[in-house]
Design a protein around this motif. Structure first.
Motif, PDB file in Angstrom:
ATOM      1  N   GLU A 285      55.245  32.173  44.144  1.00  0.00           N
ATOM      2  CA  GLU A 285      55.404  33.111  45.253  1.00  0.00           C
ATOM      3  C   GLU A 285      56.701  33.914  45.134  1.00  0.00           C
ATOM      4  N   MET A 287      57.742  36.547  43.332  1.00  0.00           N
ATOM      5  CA  MET A 287      57.721  38.007  43.337  1.00  0.00           C
ATOM      6  C   MET A 287      57.451  38.548  44.742  1.00  0.00           C
ATOM      7  N   ARG A 288      56.547  37.895  45.471  1.00  0.00           N
ATOM      8  CA  ARG A 288      56.258  38.335  46.841  1.00  0.00           C
ATOM      9  C   ARG A 288      57.444  38.045  47.756  1.00  0.00           C
ATOM     10  N   TRP A 289      58.032  36.863  47.599  1.00  0.00           N
ATOM     11  CA  TRP A 289      59.150  36.453  48.452  1.00  0.00           C
ATOM     12  C   TRP A 289      60.370  37.371  48.288  1.00  0.00           C
ATOM     13  N   THR A 290      60.648  37.789  47.060  1.00  0.00           N
ATOM     14  CA  THR A 290      61.870  38.578  46.792  1.00  0.00           C
ATOM     15  C   THR A 290      61.637  40.085  46.821  1.00  0.00           C
ATOM     16  N   ARG A 291      60.396  40.509  47.062  1.00  0.00           N
ATOM     17  CA  ARG A 291      60.101  41.939  47.005  1.00  0.00           C
ATOM     18  C   ARG A 291      61.014  42.775  47.898  1.00  0.00           C
ATOM     19  N   PRO A 292      61.227  42.430  49.170  1.00  0.00           N
ATOM     20  CA  PRO A 292      62.102  43.276  50.021  1.00  0.00           C
ATOM     21  C   PRO A 292      63.521  43.386  49.477  1.00  0.00           C
ATOM     22  N   TYR A 293      63.996  42.329  48.824  1.00  0.00           N
ATOM     23  CA  TYR A 293      65.360  42.338  48.293  1.00  0.00           C
ATOM     24  C   TYR A 293      65.437  43.131  46.984  1.00  0.00           C
ATOM     25  N   ARG A 294      64.366  43.025  46.184  1.00  0.00           N
ATOM     26  CA  ARG A 294      64.348  43.771  44.913  1.00  0.00           C
ATOM     27  C   ARG A 294      64.272  45.272  45.158  1.00  0.00           C
ATOM     28  N   TYR A 295      63.586  45.671  46.228  1.00  0.00           N
ATOM     29  CA  TYR A 295      63.536  47.086  46.587  1.00  0.00           C
ATOM     30  C   TYR A 295      64.922  47.623  46.905  1.00  0.00           C
ATOM     31  N   ASP A 299      68.477  41.857  41.448  1.00  0.00           N
ATOM     32  CA  ASP A 299      67.933  41.495  40.137  1.00  0.00           C
ATOM     33  C   ASP A 299      67.599  40.002  40.145  1.00  0.00           C
ATOM     34  N   ASN A 320      52.889  35.259  36.826  1.00  0.00           N
ATOM     35  CA  ASN A 320      53.097  36.713  36.879  1.00  0.00           C
ATOM     36  C   ASN A 320      54.538  37.042  37.241  1.00  0.00           C
TER      37      ASN A 320
END
Length: 377
Positions: A285, A287-295, A299, A320
């Motif tokens: 999970e 990639m989904r969990w960190t998506r808001p921070y990666r935006y 890194d 993935n």
């Protein structure tokens, strides 16, 4: 002639009879109603070592054996009493109740143990007295002031007791006594704890390693202290506010990547293993969990403790994870783990753009709070 023959036979029988062994431990109880007195030896746990015999026409019980290994023992009676002893070669030892007080002769180490236990019992009584000093009703401000005062007094009493115990430890380095003293508790309070008294544990481990390294309780203690060393190192090298060590780790193509290359970006490192269920639960999970921070520029870099390259890369594909991946394939023997002081998998380390550690944790919820605070700045 017959008398002479009988006399010779009696002499031979008496001379050949096995003499009664001298007791190595004598116990004189405060009760005349005992039916059983036993001695238990501590290895992995306390196990029965010997049973005492009651001396004829006496209240004394005697233990006799050809060999008594150095170690920690408990003398137990059928009335429920258990007395801790340290038997280390000096024999005989005499334990008795005198004027309602337990005394010991021929064993200074156990005498020091009992002295330390008395200090701990006094501390426990002081803590209970202070805990019972709260008035029935107080306003919140007064309650907090009283609470702070009580806590400060508890720490003062604890420090005084600790100083006395330290003196006993220092005077008994070449015995098993420090092994017991460093683990003393007064109620719920450890006199020595890992976070504040690591050096005491380290010193005691060195004493014991020299004195009796093959004794199982010593080996177990040293193993715990080794884990403590790793924890202390971990908290020192990855303490929030410190710079992340600049370690080079190979990527999937065996090219060394220095962690300093991530400077300039807020970076979340995760030390994981493809065969760790807890790790995989998070990576599935991630990639989904960190998506808001990666935006917002975060890194991600995953540092694996795998030893099988194929399993490692398959896990990356299955979960993935199109991010940075580093692994030297040395598993638990990796100098990366030693360099970062990592003992638990998975572990998160959050670093800001300047390469300063913001937080480190084994808990996803904790690191999420730190991410929220960092990314909002």
């Amino acid at each position: 002639m017959k008398v002479l023959i009988y006399t010779i036979l009696v002499v031979l029988i008496v001379s050949c009879a096995k003499p009664k062994r001298t007791p190595y431990l004598i116990y004189t109880p405060d009760s005349l109603n005992l039916t059983k007195v036993e001695l238990y030896h501590l290895d992995q746990e306390f196990t029965l070592f010997d049973q005492a015999e009651r001396e004829p026409e006496s209240t004394t019980w005697a233990f006799r054996s050809d060999s008594v290994p150095v170690g920690i023992y408990q003398l137990r009676t059928d009335n429920g009493k258990a007395i801790t002893l340290l038997l280390e070669g000096t024999m005989p030892v005499s334990v008795q109740y005198e004027n309602n007080k337990l005394t010991i002769l021929g064993n200074s180490t156990t005498k020091e143990l009992w002295k330390a236990q008395e200090i701990t019992e006094e501390l426990n009584e002081s803590i209970l007295t202070l805990g019972n000093s709260f008035p029935d009703s107080l306003e919140s401000n007064a309650f907090n002031l009283h609470k702070d005062s009580v806590f400060a007094l508890v720490e003062t009493h604890k420090d005084n007791a600790q100083k006395k115990i330290k003196q006993i430890i220092n005077h008994n380095e070449n015995t098993l006594l420090p092994l017991l003293l460093v683990q003393l508790k007064a109620g719920n309070h450890h006199l020595f704890d890992y976070s504040n008294d690591a050096n005491v544990y380290f010193d005691v481990a060195e004493y014991l390693q020299t004195y009796n390294p093959n004794y199982k309780p010593v080996q177990n203690f040293i193993h715990r202290v080794d884990s403590l060393r790793s924890w202390v190192y971990y908290t020192s090298v990855t303490l929030p506010g410190k710079s992340l060590p600049d370690i080079s780790i190979p990527n999937a193509w065996d090219a060394p990547i220095a962690l300093s290359r991530f400077k300039g970006k807020n970076t979340l490192y995760m030390i994981w293993n493809s065969e760790s269920k807890e790790s995989r639960k998070i990576t599935k999970e991630l990639m989904r969990w960190t998506r808001p921070y990666r935006y917002k520029g975060l890194d991600l870099c995953l540092i694996s403790t795998d030893t099988n390259k194929e399993k490692w890369q398959n896990a990356i594909k299955e979960d993935n994870l199109p991010i940075w991946h580093l692994c030297d394939l040395k598993g638990k023997n990796s100098p990366v783990l030693a360099g970062l002081g990592i003992t638990n998998i998975p572990t998160f380390i959050l670093v800001n753009k300047e390469g300063i550690i913001i937080d480190r944790s084994t808990d996803k919820a904790d690191i999420t709070k730190a991410l929220n605070q960092l990314i909002q700045k």
